[in-house]
Enzyme design. Structure first.
Site, PDB file in Angstrom:
ATOM      1  N   LYS A  29       0.825  -1.219   0.000  1.00  0.00           N
ATOM      2  CA  LYS A  29       0.000   0.000   0.000  1.00  0.00           C
ATOM      3  C   LYS A  29       0.855   1.263   0.000  1.00  0.00           C
ATOM      4  O   LYS A  29       0.599   2.194  -0.759  1.00  0.00           O
ATOM      5  CB  LYS A  29      -0.940   0.019   1.216  1.00  0.00           C
ATOM      6  CG  LYS A  29      -1.938  -1.132   1.247  1.00  0.00           C
ATOM      7  CD  LYS A  29      -2.943  -0.986   2.368  1.00  0.00           C
ATOM      8  CE  LYS A  29      -2.356  -1.185   3.755  1.00  0.00           C
ATOM      9  NZ  LYS A  29      -1.928  -2.563   4.049  1.00  0.00           N
ATOM     10  N   ARG A  38     -10.106   0.481   8.393  1.00  0.00           N
ATOM     11  CA  ARG A  38      -9.547  -0.831   8.715  1.00  0.00           C
ATOM     12  C   ARG A  38     -10.652  -1.808   9.133  1.00  0.00           C
ATOM     13  O   ARG A  38     -10.372  -2.965   9.416  1.00  0.00           O
ATOM     14  CB  ARG A  38      -8.615  -0.708   9.898  1.00  0.00           C
ATOM     15  CG  ARG A  38      -7.105  -0.597   9.761  1.00  0.00           C
ATOM     16  CD  ARG A  38      -6.423  -1.376   8.735  1.00  0.00           C
ATOM     17  NE  ARG A  38      -5.079  -1.754   9.110  1.00  0.00           N
ATOM     18  CZ  ARG A  38      -3.987  -1.045   8.841  1.00  0.00           C
ATOM     19  NH1 ARG A  38      -4.050   0.099   8.231  1.00  0.00           N
ATOM     20  NH2 ARG A  38      -2.797  -1.496   9.187  1.00  0.00           N
ATOM     21  N   ARG A  94      11.127  -6.605   5.382  1.00  0.00           N
ATOM     22  CA  ARG A  94      10.944  -5.162   5.168  1.00  0.00           C
ATOM     23  C   ARG A  94      11.802  -4.336   6.126  1.00  0.00           C
ATOM     24  O   ARG A  94      11.894  -4.620   7.305  1.00  0.00           O
ATOM     25  CB  ARG A  94       9.472  -4.799   5.361  1.00  0.00           C
ATOM     26  CG  ARG A  94       9.199  -3.309   5.267  1.00  0.00           C
ATOM     27  CD  ARG A  94       7.773  -3.007   4.956  1.00  0.00           C
ATOM     28  NE  ARG A  94       6.878  -3.221   6.089  1.00  0.00           N
ATOM     29  CZ  ARG A  94       5.571  -2.959   6.036  1.00  0.00           C
ATOM     30  NH1 ARG A  94       5.021  -2.522   4.922  1.00  0.00           N
ATOM     31  NH2 ARG A  94       4.810  -3.174   7.091  1.00  0.00           N
ATOM     32  N   ARG A 135      10.584  -2.477  11.576  1.00  0.00           N
ATOM     33  CA  ARG A 135       9.478  -2.043  12.433  1.00  0.00           C
ATOM     34  C   ARG A 135       9.182  -3.078  13.512  1.00  0.00           C
ATOM     35  O   ARG A 135       9.223  -4.275  13.244  1.00  0.00           O
ATOM     36  CB  ARG A 135       8.211  -1.827  11.578  1.00  0.00           C
ATOM     37  CG  ARG A 135       8.059  -0.428  11.063  1.00  0.00           C
ATOM     38  CD  ARG A 135       7.006  -0.317   9.999  1.00  0.00           C
ATOM     39  NE  ARG A 135       5.681  -0.838  10.392  1.00  0.00           N
ATOM     40  CZ  ARG A 135       4.597  -0.718   9.629  1.00  0.00           C
ATOM     41  NH1 ARG A 135       4.660  -0.113   8.465  1.00  0.00           N
ATOM     42  NH2 ARG A 135       3.450  -1.206  10.031  1.00  0.00           N
ATOM     43  N   ARG A 188      -1.110  -9.565  13.223  1.00  0.00           N
ATOM     44  CA  ARG A 188      -1.589  -8.546  12.275  1.00  0.00           C
ATOM     45  C   ARG A 188      -2.389  -9.183  11.143  1.00  0.00           C
ATOM     46  O   ARG A 188      -3.397  -8.646  10.700  1.00  0.00           O
ATOM     47  CB  ARG A 188      -0.405  -7.755  11.709  1.00  0.00           C
ATOM     48  CG  ARG A 188       0.166  -6.784  12.733  1.00  0.00           C
ATOM     49  CD  ARG A 188       1.420  -6.138  12.237  1.00  0.00           C
ATOM     50  NE  ARG A 188       1.222  -5.209  11.156  1.00  0.00           N
ATOM     51  CZ  ARG A 188       2.153  -4.875  10.271  1.00  0.00           C
ATOM     52  NH1 ARG A 188       3.350  -5.425  10.331  1.00  0.00           N
ATOM     53  NH2 ARG A 188       1.887  -4.002   9.346  1.00  0.00           N
TER      54      ARG A 188
HETATM   55  P1  AMP Z   1       0.107   0.359   8.709  1.00  0.00           P
HETATM   56  O1  AMP Z   1       1.297   1.233   8.612  1.00  0.00           O
HETATM   57  O2  AMP Z   1      -1.026   0.784   7.831  1.00  0.00           O
HETATM   58  O3  AMP Z   1       0.445  -1.097   8.561  1.00  0.00           O
HETATM   59  O4  AMP Z   1      -0.450   0.537  10.202  1.00  0.00           O
HETATM   60  C1  AMP Z   1       0.346   0.181  11.312  1.00  0.00           C
HETATM   61  C2  AMP Z   1      -0.526  -0.023  12.537  1.00  0.00           C
HETATM   62  O5  AMP Z   1      -1.201   1.213  12.850  1.00  0.00           O
HETATM   63  C3  AMP Z   1      -1.640  -1.038  12.398  1.00  0.00           C
HETATM   64  O6  AMP Z   1      -1.185  -2.371  12.624  1.00  0.00           O
HETATM   65  C4  AMP Z   1      -2.601  -0.566  13.501  1.00  0.00           C
HETATM   66  O7  AMP Z   1      -2.122  -0.926  14.783  1.00  0.00           O
HETATM   67  C5  AMP Z   1      -2.490   0.943  13.381  1.00  0.00           C
HETATM   68  N1  AMP Z   1      -3.497   1.504  12.440  1.00  0.00           N
HETATM   69  C6  AMP Z   1      -3.268   2.126  11.255  1.00  0.00           C
HETATM   70  N2  AMP Z   1      -4.409   2.516  10.685  1.00  0.00           N
HETATM   71  C7  AMP Z   1      -5.405   2.134  11.519  1.00  0.00           C
HETATM   72  C8  AMP Z   1      -6.824   2.234  11.485  1.00  0.00           C
HETATM   73  N3  AMP Z   1      -7.466   2.794  10.448  1.00  0.00           N
HETATM   74  N4  AMP Z   1      -7.524   1.717  12.537  1.00  0.00           N
HETATM   75  C9  AMP Z   1      -6.910   1.148  13.576  1.00  0.00           C
HETATM   76  N5  AMP Z   1      -5.575   1.017  13.678  1.00  0.00           N
HETATM   77  C10 AMP Z   1      -4.820   1.488  12.659  1.00  0.00           C
END
Ligand code: AMP
Length: 222
Positions: free
Chosen positions: A13, A87, A126, A159, A170
């Protein structure tokens, strides 16, 4: 134009967002990036979010909604690419209301499809730049200098939520909460699916076509 880009963790993404925002002149809104900045700066939002992000759980909807409301308020009149939001279905319903209030509906929800085994390998390999967030891969996309970002010389990090013990959670959280968005957007006739495995430039082209309605996958019409 407003777009949602969604898919499992590791689907690409972030990488594809960089292309889409340029192609369609949109503002990139990555809720994951916003949370990571807040966590790094140890703001009250960041400290609260960290408890959930570090273990791979979703941050509560109430927190995410105030964040996204703020983003929409600050970007009036601009098209948005939402990466990582919504999400889950309740977030998607709230988003619809917010866009409706702004009279700027969602155009398409692009789903990046990648098999679970490939996702796991990608997440384990990653590395991301601590300053600009650019993503690298230990095998497939190495930086010119080991451990250093090609773009800004930032330090590359693994990360915390890309550690093997958090990845499985996840992926489960994704299946349970985020995957149902496919049906949600199919019902709204906004869903398009793109194969997320292959050369990034090819995938970008497929996304552009899908957004422009040139090659909608049949699954989007179910
Ligand atoms: P990402 O970078 O999109 O993989 O997001 C990393 C982490 O941020 C996710 O595993 C969630 O813990 C949190 N997160 C990001 N976006 C959301 C969302 N829309 N709702 C809830 N948690 C989120």
């Amino acid at each position: 134009m407003n777009l949602v880009l969604f898919g499992p963790p590791g689907a690409g993404k972030g990488t594809q967002s960089q292309f889409i925002i340029k192609r369609f002149n949109l503002v990139h809104v990555s809720t994951g990036d916003l949370l990571r900045v807040a966590m790094k700066n140890k703001t009250s939002l960041g400290l609260e979010a960290k408890k959930f992000v570090d273990v791979g759980n979703l941050v509560p909807d109430s927190i995410m909604l105030s964040l996204i409301k703020e983003v929409i308020k600050n970007n009036k009149g601009k098209g948005l690419l939402l990466d990582g939001f919504p999400r889950n279905v309740p977030q998607a319903m709230e988003l619809d209301q917010l866009f409706q209030a702004e009279k700027t509906p969602l155009d398409k929800a692009v789903f990046l499809e990648v098999d679970r085994e490939i996702l796991k390998a990608r997440l384990i390999g990653r590395r991301v730049c601590a300053t600009c967030g650019s993503a690298y891969q230990t095998e497939m996309k190495r930086p010119r200098v080991e451990g250093i970002c090609d773009l800004d010389g930032g330090k590359l990090e693994h990360r915390k939520d890309d550690q093997p013990e958090v990845i499985d959670n996840r992926l489960e959280v994704y299946e349970k909460n985020t995957a149902p968005l496919k049906d949600y957007y199919k019902d709204m006739k906004k869903f398009v699916v793109v194969d997320g495995v292959g050369e990034p430039e090819v995938i970008s082209g497929l996304i552009a076509d899908a957004v422009l309605g040139k090659s909608r996958d049949l699954r989007g019409k179910e």
